[in-house]
Structure formats: C-alpha cells, structure tokens
Design an enzyme around this catalytic site. Structure first.
Site, PDB file in Angstrom:
ATOM      1  N   TRP A 119       0.961  -1.556   0.291  1.00 29.99           N
ATOM      2  CA  TRP A 119      -0.073  -0.244   0.243  1.00 29.99           C
ATOM      3  C   TRP A 119       0.805   1.586   0.077  1.00 29.99           C
ATOM      4  O   TRP A 119       2.027   1.366   1.111  1.00 29.99           O
ATOM      5  CB  TRP A 119      -1.044  -0.307   1.250  1.00 29.99           C
ATOM      6  CG  TRP A 119      -1.727   1.115   1.832  1.00 29.99           C
ATOM      7  CD1 TRP A 119      -1.128   2.161   2.021  1.00 29.99           C
ATOM      8  CD2 TRP A 119      -3.181   1.909   0.920  1.00 29.99           C
ATOM      9  NE1 TRP A 119      -2.628   3.495   2.109  1.00 29.99           N
ATOM     10  CE2 TRP A 119      -3.668   2.917   1.173  1.00 29.99           C
ATOM     11  CE3 TRP A 119      -3.715   1.276   0.295  1.00 29.99           C
ATOM     12  CZ2 TRP A 119      -4.777   3.481   1.191  1.00 29.99           C
ATOM     13  CZ3 TRP A 119      -5.087   1.197  -0.170  1.00 29.99           C
ATOM     14  CH2 TRP A 119      -5.394   2.562   0.130  1.00 29.99           C
ATOM     15  N   ASP A 152      -0.597   9.134   1.482  1.00 29.05           N
ATOM     16  CA  ASP A 152       0.143  10.212   1.004  1.00 29.05           C
ATOM     17  C   ASP A 152       1.817  10.700   1.096  1.00 29.05           C
ATOM     18  O   ASP A 152       2.281   9.397   1.975  1.00 29.05           O
ATOM     19  CB  ASP A 152      -0.666  10.942   3.099  1.00 29.05           C
ATOM     20  CG  ASP A 152      -1.870  10.682   2.900  1.00 29.05           C
ATOM     21  OD1 ASP A 152      -2.700  10.157   2.088  1.00 29.05           O
ATOM     22  OD2 ASP A 152      -2.310  10.735   4.050  1.00 29.05           O
ATOM     23  N   ARG A 211      -4.139  15.302  13.450  1.00 23.84           N
ATOM     24  CA  ARG A 211      -3.180  14.578  12.766  1.00 23.84           C
ATOM     25  C   ARG A 211      -2.618  15.243  11.837  1.00 23.84           C
ATOM     26  O   ARG A 211      -3.089  16.809  11.965  1.00 23.84           O
ATOM     27  CB  ARG A 211      -3.550  13.759  12.274  1.00 23.84           C
ATOM     28  CG  ARG A 211      -5.028  13.914  10.918  1.00 23.84           C
ATOM     29  CD  ARG A 211      -5.495  12.911  10.439  1.00 23.84           C
ATOM     30  NE  ARG A 211      -6.819  11.853  11.362  1.00 23.84           N
ATOM     31  CZ  ARG A 211      -7.472  11.468  11.054  1.00 23.84           C
ATOM     32  NH1 ARG A 211      -8.103  11.727   9.745  1.00 23.84           N
ATOM     33  NH2 ARG A 211      -8.216  10.250  12.037  1.00 23.84           N
ATOM     34  N   ASP A 212      -1.811  14.780  11.119  1.00 23.53           N
ATOM     35  CA  ASP A 212      -0.831  15.069   9.591  1.00 23.53           C
ATOM     36  C   ASP A 212       0.181  16.225  10.416  1.00 23.53           C
ATOM     37  O   ASP A 212      -0.340  17.538   9.326  1.00 23.53           O
ATOM     38  CB  ASP A 212      -2.157  15.654   8.729  1.00 23.53           C
ATOM     39  CG  ASP A 212      -2.631  14.225   8.745  1.00 23.53           C
ATOM     40  OD1 ASP A 212      -2.112  13.011   8.870  1.00 23.53           O
ATOM     41  OD2 ASP A 212      -4.684  14.531   8.242  1.00 23.53           O
ATOM     42  N   GLU A 251      -7.794  17.554   6.458  1.00 19.27           N
ATOM     43  CA  GLU A 251      -6.707  16.763   6.681  1.00 19.27           C
ATOM     44  C   GLU A 251      -5.225  17.362   6.119  1.00 19.27           C
ATOM     45  O   GLU A 251      -5.587  17.996   5.046  1.00 19.27           O
ATOM     46  CB  GLU A 251      -6.969  15.675   6.729  1.00 19.27           C
ATOM     47  CG  GLU A 251      -7.996  14.433   6.839  1.00 19.27           C
ATOM     48  CD  GLU A 251      -7.980  12.808   6.521  1.00 19.27           C
ATOM     49  OE1 GLU A 251      -7.846  12.129   7.466  1.00 19.27           O
ATOM     50  OE2 GLU A 251      -7.878  12.950   5.381  1.00 19.27           O
TER      51      GLU A 251
END
Length: 661
Positions: A46, A49, A157-158, A210
């Site tokens: 997989w 991002d 997040r992120d 996000e």
C-alpha cells in the site's frame, strides 16, 4: 596447475539461468498490469499520502512511511523500511521531515527528523505527534521521549513542520479534522511545542480536514510581492487552497480570498439572485415550504448571507418559490443546490411559456454544490425560475438553492464553491518539497493518486496506490484574481521518445488519430484547439473494446468535461465501480480563442493540465491492455486542431533494472 572441476560448465549455465530468471522477474515486477511507468509506486503493498518531502544533499526524499529517493524527481530508488523502534501499538500516520542544520533538537547537526502522527487502532485513543531521528538518511529511530505533542484529542493529525526564519523557531501546522481547523504550534527544539493560533471557518467544511501544508511564494511578474499558501485536504479526495499571510503564529486569508469564498467575488457572470436579503423581494411564494424569507442560519456553507430553503423547520412543508420574469441573455445558468434526489418533487425548474424546459434536483446531500443549465438555445426568450418542494414527509424531501448566476462559464458541477487544487477525483493529501539548503527554490509538490471511496478496491494486484507526477507550482494574476497554477516538472521530458506533430487539422465527427498510435498507455500530448466554433470537441483516450475516457470541451459554456463512466470493465468489481464511474467538470475559459491541453497518460492514470495550468484534472483509470486507441472528435460541426505534439514515454523502471543488474 589449475584444478579443474568436472561440472564447472553446468554450474556456469545454472548461474546464467538464475540471473536471466532474476532479471525477468525484476522486469515483470515493474511491468505488471496497471503498474505506472513514470509515476512512483512501491514494489508491493500500500502507498498513501506523500510524506516528508525534502531535498537535501542532492536527493529528493519521499516517504509514505516507506522511503524512496531520487536525483531528478523522475527516477526513484526504493529504500528499506525506515522506521525503527516504537513497538507495534500504533500506526505511522502522515507527517513531514526536517533537516536540523543547527542541532536545535540535540541529535546532531544536520540530523534528519521525521515528525508524524501516532495513530492507535479503533479511533478511541488520542492521536499524538511524535518524532524519529536519523543520522544516516536511511534509518529513523523512535525518540524515547515521545509523544512530543499530545493535546488529548481523538482526531489530531498530519503535522507539517518547517523552520521559520523570522521567528527563529520551528512551526507546525496540524489538523483537528473533525472540527475542520488547522492549529499552529512553534518550538525551539522540536520536542516542546507551544500553541500559537488556528485557522478555520472558511471554504468548504463538509468533511474531515487533513494533511495541511503552508509555504510562501512570489507572485509571478510582480517582484517582491509574496503570498503564503495554505493547502488543506478535505476527505475523501479533494484539496483546497487559501492565500494570505502568516506571521509565524497564525495564518490569515487575504481579503480577495475571503471575498471569493464568502461572497463569490470574481465568479464570471451576473448574479440574478443571491438570497442575501431579509425577504424574497419580488419572488412569489405558495404554500409553507419556503417561509417568508431566505434562511440565514449557520447550518450550511453558502455564498453570502442566505439561501432559499424549503425545509423551513419541517420536512412536511410543501410549496413553490417563483422568480420574476427575465429574458435569457447568457448561455449558462449556474446555481448551488442541495437536498433530495427527487426529480419533479424537490427541484429547481426553468419555465418558458409556462412549460418546464430545464430541471435539476439534489443528490441526497445537505451540501450546496454547483449545478447548471446550458440555455444557449433559449437566448432571447422570456423565462422564470421556479423552486419546487412537493415532497411531503419523504426522506431528503427538501431543496436548497443559492447564488443563481447568469454566465458564459459553467461552474464545476457536483463541487462545492471553493479554490480547488485539482478538479479530478484522484489527487489528495498534497505536500510540497522543502529545500533547507536553498529556501528560495521554486515550490514543487505532489499528491496521492487515490480516493478513499474506492482506493481499497482498485484492481491492481502488485499493490494499491501511487503518487502523482511531481508538479512545479506558481502564483499568477488572472482577471478574477491570483490563482495557483501547476505544471509537470521539466525533468519528465527526458522520457520522451520521437515526437509526432500535426497542425491545422480539421475535425468533423469522430476519427482515429492515425498519426499517433502509442503501443501502450504511456504517452504525453500537447494540443491546442481553436474555440472559434459552436461545436463540442476533444479526445477519446483509452479507446478500445467499446470503451474510452472522453475528454470534451464546450467553447460556448467554457466547460471541460471528462467522462469516466465507460472507461473500464465495470462488471467484475461492483464495489469499486459504484463510485468510480463518474463525470467531472471544470470551468476552462479560452485564451485568445484557444484552449490548450497538456495530457499525460500512464497505464492506470490520466492527468490533464489546461491553458497555464490554472485548471488541472487528475484521475485513475484502469483500462484494459487493449484500450490504447486515441480518437479526436467534434460534435455537430467542424472544429480545428491548431497544433498537436505527441510523445510515447519511456519507463522509469528501466534505469531501476540496470541499477539492480
């Protein structure tokens, strides 16, 4: 005397056979069905991002949290899994990488530090920001003092982290996805962070925010004029951008960005009705559905102050709202629409001589999205617009309408009003490269070519997902304001084979492009059409076996449509195709009676850049291996293909094979 072994020839033959088989296996690994040939994809597994995009010591780094490096953003070398330690109690979610030139964190000068989100399974524990450290640019060791930032939020997040010279501190932009906010923090050492401000309440906010990014750019042609650009991913597959100022603590959108997003300033055309007044004015109502005034509550993101809302406190209300008579003078009527998919019951109608000649309904959503009608055949006629709710006590039995706009440009059907980075369905989580050794380097970014609606069900067997083409970006001034433009990085031209060129070709009907017939779907096209025609024209790409990807341009509505509803075999994988089979629209205005397309096709993807790269559409495609044809067409009359250049493109994996030989 040399000792001779009796079976040395057999052993040599065996070694040769193993070598040949190994090379064949390696080649097969990078030439599987749907494997991109000039986009980066991992050997297996997989990819999501793009993370940690940084250029240092002559190499571009790409993480996901796998790791690959490149010297030119075209050819990539995949490295071993980089993240060491930390246990298996969490997943590495998106983040960024910095080079700590001055040893602010105490791990050594020029140490490379990854900053990412620790995500625990089940969405029941807070997400936290953590760091891992590398001194060899390959292996990253989990910091025992993690987490470095924990605000006890389930969704948090992120992180995108960069050094801000003006305040001499590290800055972190991180999302609080469920409340659609970007929070900003600063730090002197990457270990201790202080909250400095937030951004939100602007632009589309219908889904999780996000993968933020924040960087400063010059406006082309205006030396010294700079803007900060904030990118925000909005799940499952969109990226919006904002322009403004950042003082090291807080981002503030500029006045032009706010005016466009909140009030539609810069949209081409004349507003017929905004529903921003405290009454319906000379619109007439019947029944109880629409009440006696527009809705100005905060329950929906709209343009301006109000919209026409038939819900009016109850799903059982019915009625109509009818405009005054007007004369149709423009080829397009745009409007924002929300509510139920109930044709004839909850709808907006255009009436000419008391007959319904156009109608539209919602898509079972409370999000106001663009829709519109082509009315060029009705120019000069008197008409009224009637908004109807006859859906009594039905699920989604209401309609909302906002910002009715008479124009020469069709707005992007199915999208909310926003500044979108890409109008296609498969460009997400965009992040820009950082150049710590050359901060003034022209920005470059890339995104994930995927969509959470179907990314787990795509038909590739070697793995799931790949990254977009790296793109050079700029800010340019247009009549409607400053906009971000994109173009594929120049280094991709090294993959071009011999060009095929055409000029001044008349197109009438549908014809196979005999002059350019690539053997496989790995090619590039630059094409210019004249828009001095009333015909719809374009390309059928991936043509074969009765299927194609249709790219059509309507010069009278300044609208580009890409139709993916007949692009692949939909019978074998219904879970994938239910949301994959879509049409996408983008407003593309001609420049000097010309429209330009720059198209890159790669096995299972197509990326289309128009004119100066202001409008881009990216999509995954998954055609059969026999769908390699290219057709050009013009509907209802001739069109002119002014110029055409086509190149077959070589594979980036050939160099990879040679390096592994």
């Amino acid at each position: 005397m040399q000792k001779v072994y009796p079976y040395n020839k057999s052993i040599a033959a065996l070694v040769y056979l193993l070598l040949v088989c190994g090379l064949q296996q390696l080649h097969a690994q990078y030439d599987e069905k749907y494997r991109p040939q000039f986009h980066f994809s991992p050997k297996k597994g997989w990819i999501g991002d793009p993370d940690g995009l940084i250029y240092t010591e002559g190499k571009y780094h790409l993480f996901w949290w796998g790791h690959a490096v490149s010297e030119d953003l075209v050819h990539w070398q995949e490295l071993p899994y980089p993240m060491k330690g930390g246990g298996r109690s969490f997943s590495y979610f998106s983040g960024s990488v910095v080079v700590d030139k001055d040893n602010t964190a105490g791990f050594g000068a020029n140490s490379m530090i990854a900053v990412y989100t620790m995500h625990h399974p089940g969405d029941s524990l807070p997400e936290k920001q953590a760091i891992s450290v590398s001194n060899d640019r390959i292996n990253f060791s989990f910091y025992e003092g993690n987490p470095v930032l924990d605000v006890r939020k389930i969704f948090f997040r992120d992180p995108q982290v960069f050094w801000h010279d003006a305040i001499q501190k590290w800055v972190m932009a991180v999302t609080v996805p469920d409340i659609k906010k970007i929070h900003f923090y600063s730090s002197r050492n990457l270990k201790e962070w202080t909250y400095t401000g937030e951004f939100g309440d602007l632009g589309p906010r219908s889904a999780f925010w996000e993968c933020p990014d924040l960087f400063e750019m010059e406006v082309e042609g205006e030396p010294g004029k700079k803007k900060w650009v904030l990118l925000i991913g909005q799940g499952p597959n969109r990226v919006q951008y904002f322009m403004g100022d950042f003082d090291g603590k807080q981002f503030r959108a500029d006045a032009a960005t706010v005016a466009f997003l909140n009030n539609g300033v810069g949209l081409p055309g004349k507003v017929f009705e905004s529903f921003d007044a405290l009454s319906y004015g000379n619109w007439k109502t019947t029944g109880t559905a629409f009440g006696n005034r527009p809705d100005d509550s905060d329950s929906v993101v709209r343009i301006g102050r109000g919209d026409a809302n038939s819900l009016n406190g109850s799903n059982t209300n019915t009625g109509t709202l009818t405009s005054p008579v007007f004369v149709i003078t423009e080829p397009v009527i745009n409007f924002l629409i929300a509510g139920g998919n109930l044709p004839g019951k909850a709808c907006i109608n255009l009436l000419v001589e008391q007959k319904v000649v156009r109608s539209a309904t919602g898509d079972n959503s409370d999000l106001l999205k663009w829709d519109g009608w082509d009315v060029r055949d009705l120019k000069g006629k008197k008409a009224v617009i009637q908004i109807v709710d006859n859906a009594s006590d039905e699920q989604w039995g209401y309609i909302r309408i906002d910002h009715i706009l008479f124009s020469k440009v069709l707005q992007p059907k199915g999208l909310q009003h926003g500044l979108w980075l890409d109008y296609g369905p498969d460009f997400y989580a965009t992040r820009s490269y950082r150049f710590p050794e050359n901060p003034e380097h022209k920005p470059v970014f890339m995104g994930w070519m995927g969509n959470w609606d179907y990314s787990r069900n795509v038909p590739s067997t070697w793995g799931k997902g790949f990254q977009s083409l790296p793109r050079t970006i700029a800010l340019k001034n247009f009549p409607e304001g400053i906009r971000l433009v994109q173009s594929p990085v120049q280094a991709l031209t090294q993959l071009r084979k011999q060009p095929v060129q055409l000029s001044n070709k008349t197109v009438n009907g549908t014809m196979t492009l005999q002059e350019f017939r690539p053997s496989k779907n790995t090619y590039e096209i630059e094409a210019v059409f004249s828009t001095e025609t009333t015909s719809v024209f374009g390309f059928n790409l991936l043509a074969g076996e009765g299927r194609q990807l249709k790219l059509s341009y309507d010069p009278e509505a300044s609208s580009l449509c890409i139709d993916r509803t007949n692009c692949t075999d939909y019978t074998s994988n219904p879970d994938f195709t239910q949301k994959f089979a879509t049409k996408m629209y983008a407003p593309v205005e001609a420049e000097n009676n010309r429209v330009r397309f720059h198209i890159l096709v790669d096995q299972s993807s197509v990326e289309v850049f128009t004119n100066q790269g202001k409008v881009v559409l990216s999509m995954v495609t998954y055609p059969s291996e026999l769908q390699t044809g290219i057709q050009i067409f013009s509907e209802k009359g001739p069109a002119k293909l002014v110029s055409f250049k086509g190149w077959e493109l070589g594979s980036i994996w050939k160099k990879q094979e040679k390096e592994n030989d």
